[in-house]
Design a protein around this motif. Sequence first.
Motif, PDB file in Angstrom:
ATOM      1  N   HIS A 117       0.816  -1.217   0.000  1.00 27.81           N
ATOM      2  CA  HIS A 117       0.000   0.000   0.000  1.00 27.81           C
ATOM      3  C   HIS A 117       0.853   1.273   0.000  1.00 27.81           C
ATOM      4  CE1 HIS A 117      -3.370  -2.657   1.157  1.00 27.81           C
ATOM      5  NE2 HIS A 117      -4.138  -1.685   0.736  1.00 27.81           N
ATOM      6  N   ALA A 118       2.032   1.209   0.643  1.00 27.44           N
ATOM      7  CA  ALA A 118       2.849   2.414   0.828  1.00 27.44           C
ATOM      8  C   ALA A 118       3.962   2.550  -0.197  1.00 27.44           C
ATOM      9  CB  ALA A 118       3.439   2.407   2.243  1.00 27.44           C
ATOM     10  N   ARG A 119       4.128   1.586  -1.070  1.00 30.09           N
ATOM     11  CA  ARG A 119       5.288   1.568  -1.973  1.00 30.09           C
ATOM     12  C   ARG A 119       5.400   2.849  -2.789  1.00 30.09           C
ATOM     13  NH1 ARG A 119       5.011  -3.626  -4.685  1.00 30.09           N
ATOM     14  NH2 ARG A 119       3.658  -2.684  -6.273  1.00 30.09           N
ATOM     15  N   ASP A 123      10.923   2.768   2.738  1.00 30.31           N
ATOM     16  CA  ASP A 123      10.385   1.939   3.827  1.00 30.31           C
ATOM     17  C   ASP A 123       9.889   0.593   3.286  1.00 30.31           C
ATOM     18  OD1 ASP A 123      10.896   3.871   5.730  1.00 30.31           O
ATOM     19  OD2 ASP A 123       8.915   4.791   5.531  1.00 30.31           O
ATOM     20  N   ALA A 124       9.191   0.652   2.152  1.00 35.50           N
ATOM     21  CA  ALA A 124       8.670  -0.586   1.563  1.00 35.50           C
ATOM     22  C   ALA A 124       9.816  -1.500   1.153  1.00 35.50           C
ATOM     23  CB  ALA A 124       7.796  -0.262   0.349  1.00 35.50           C
ATOM     24  N   LEU A 141      12.944  -6.625   1.382  1.00 30.82           N
ATOM     25  CA  LEU A 141      14.251  -7.282   1.531  1.00 30.82           C
ATOM     26  C   LEU A 141      14.259  -8.214   2.746  1.00 30.82           C
ATOM     27  CD1 LEU A 141      16.615  -4.283   0.704  1.00 30.82           C
ATOM     28  CD2 LEU A 141      16.285  -6.354  -0.676  1.00 30.82           C
ATOM     29  N   ARG A 142      13.631  -7.755   3.837  1.00 33.65           N
ATOM     30  CA  ARG A 142      13.584  -8.594   5.043  1.00 33.65           C
ATOM     31  C   ARG A 142      12.764  -9.861   4.806  1.00 33.65           C
ATOM     32  NH1 ARG A 142      10.084  -9.459   8.972  1.00 33.65           N
ATOM     33  NH2 ARG A 142       8.658  -7.772   8.390  1.00 33.65           N
ATOM     34  N   LEU A 143      11.649  -9.723   4.095  1.00 30.99           N
ATOM     35  CA  LEU A 143      10.794 -10.882   3.848  1.00 30.99           C
ATOM     36  C   LEU A 143      11.418 -11.844   2.841  1.00 30.99           C
ATOM     37  CD1 LEU A 143       7.266  -9.164   3.664  1.00 30.99           C
ATOM     38  CD2 LEU A 143       8.271 -10.422   5.573  1.00 30.99           C
ATOM     39  N   ALA A 144      12.236 -11.310   1.929  1.00 30.60           N
ATOM     40  CA  ALA A 144      12.853 -12.166   0.915  1.00 30.60           C
ATOM     41  C   ALA A 144      13.989 -13.007   1.476  1.00 30.60           C
ATOM     42  CB  ALA A 144      13.366 -11.307  -0.242  1.00 30.60           C
ATOM     43  N   ASP A 150      10.594  -2.567  -8.343  1.00 31.26           N
ATOM     44  CA  ASP A 150       9.755  -1.382  -8.465  1.00 31.26           C
ATOM     45  C   ASP A 150      10.198  -0.305  -7.488  1.00 31.26           C
ATOM     46  OD1 ASP A 150       7.669   0.004  -9.654  1.00 31.26           O
ATOM     47  OD2 ASP A 150       6.234  -0.592  -8.105  1.00 31.26           O
ATOM     48  N   CYS A 151      10.566  -0.716  -6.256  1.00 27.93           N
ATOM     49  CA  CYS A 151      11.043   0.267  -5.275  1.00 27.93           C
ATOM     50  C   CYS A 151      12.330   0.952  -5.753  1.00 27.93           C
ATOM     51  CB  CYS A 151      11.285  -0.413  -3.926  1.00 27.93           C
ATOM     52  SG  CYS A 151       9.782  -0.880  -3.056  1.00 27.93           S
ATOM     53  N   HIS A 152      13.275   0.169  -6.265  1.00 29.27           N
ATOM     54  CA  HIS A 152      14.521   0.760  -6.769  1.00 29.27           C
ATOM     55  C   HIS A 152      14.244   1.698  -7.933  1.00 29.27           C
ATOM     56  CE1 HIS A 152      17.713  -0.964  -4.375  1.00 29.27           C
ATOM     57  NE2 HIS A 152      17.176  -2.183  -4.468  1.00 29.27           N
TER      58      HIS A 152
END
Length: 558
Positions: free
Chosen positions: A480-482, A488-489, A494-497, A521-523
């Motif tokens: 939602h915040a990406r 932050d997203a 990265l933590r979940l991956a 997408d974030c990068h």
Amino acid sequence: MSGLTEADLKMLAGARSFERGRGYLDAVSGVEVGDGWVTASVHGTERYEVELSLDGPGGLSGECDCPYGLEGNFCKHLVALGLTVLARAESLPRQRKAARGRAAGLDGWLSALSKDELLALVREQVGEDRQLRRRLELRAASARGDLSAVRARIRELLDIGPFARHGYVEYADARAYADQAGHAVSAIGALTGSGRAADGITLAREAMKLLAQAVECVDDSDGWLGQVGAGLADAHLDACRAARPDPEELARWLIGHALGELDDGLTDIDPLDYEDVLGAAGMAVLRKLAVEAWQANRRGWAEKYLMERLAKAGGDVDAVIAVHAADLAPNGHTHLVIARELDTARRPGEALHWAERGVREARDLAAVDTALVDHLCERYAQTDRPADAVALRRDHFGARRTLLTYQQLRAAARGADCWPAEREGALALLRADAEQRQQGRYGSPVLVDALLDDKDVDTAWQAATQTGAHDRQWLALADHARATRPADALGVYLRLAEPLTEQTGNAVYEQLVSLLLSIRDCHRLLGSPEEFIEYVTALRTAQKRKRNLLRLMDAHHL
């Protein structure tokens, strides 16, 4: 036949059964074509007999004795036969014509035989076919009214001995036993047809008891004995209609049967089917006995069900309510049943009273039947009482505190134009739960889910940071915040991956690739695509032995 297509088979069977049926084409054998029907054997887990009706009243239809087919479904075995028929479409008209010719020829030949010739033919067949001989012996005994012979034969037919191993009929032999037991139904019907309906009643009841004893020792997984039991019930009703037994005796027997005293277990007899046989006097006895049984055991399921059926049949809504009111469930479900009965009877005021009473008397509002709460809120909306609906939703949410009850409170409060104030109070409860680490559904604070459902992403992120959140919630937050908080997203993704890189399996690889797409997408949003390339390159090197993962990454250009 000209209208039969694969689309017809797929429509009847559904996509799954249709595709599975394709794999059974080589299992079809013994195809026999008649005039309007085709039969065959299909070898699956067992050998199943299938029949397609090509041009019946309802169009294409079929029957199969596999468990799925016995439930009335157009199964994969029928699909296999249908596809086989389509493959032989050119020869089918000729085969049907030949079948009509054979049938006409046989009928003509039999019609031309003299009585003596027909008798000789039947005797020849009886000598060769033991089952046919037994069926005809039974019919003969029924026709001449030899009750002792018929009774003895019925006992033989229902005896599991010839089919049992160590006193039990296994699944593989259950169909054959049921086929044999089914001849008892025919014998009782023959008795009734020959003017011995009173004897038919007696033997039907005896057969029900024998079948009840037999079923305890038979693997009836496919329900064959249930069909025999249904046949016996029909034979009993037919015999009663023909013999017109004493109404009071019949009423007592029906009550005993309905309440399980006869322990037949298989013959689902509805006493109301006998109304024309019982007459007014018999029905009065039936109702009297039912009331006495219910008064003696108000919580008995059979007693309650019988009383309810009789009361509904007589249009006595108050009697129906009395039956339910005698055993009210603590969660309010019975109150809801009563309310619906009263609504159907167009007594809305009383219905509303019972529904409100159900909520009021519930021992634990958290465990109350949610259908009762929904029902009552609907009635409040229909009677222009939005404040009462909000109050009920508020209390229900306070007791359960789930995302669903939050959503229901929100919908009711918006309808009453008071959501901002209600939202503040509801979120305060959820915030207190989160701070005390009282876990909601999925083992995570409901607060984050509620804020996300409200589209209040920033407040949800703050709540997750302060009180904690489940990985599922963090993933939803990042998604939602990406667009507005890509850095932050990115940290969340990265933590979940990371832990997924240590696991294997296609499902894991799909999750990991989904996260990689989000990381890319974030990068892109952060203007750092080269960092993503370095990350993916290192990941591919470390995961080079996981070929399925690399294939999936290639498919997504990662």
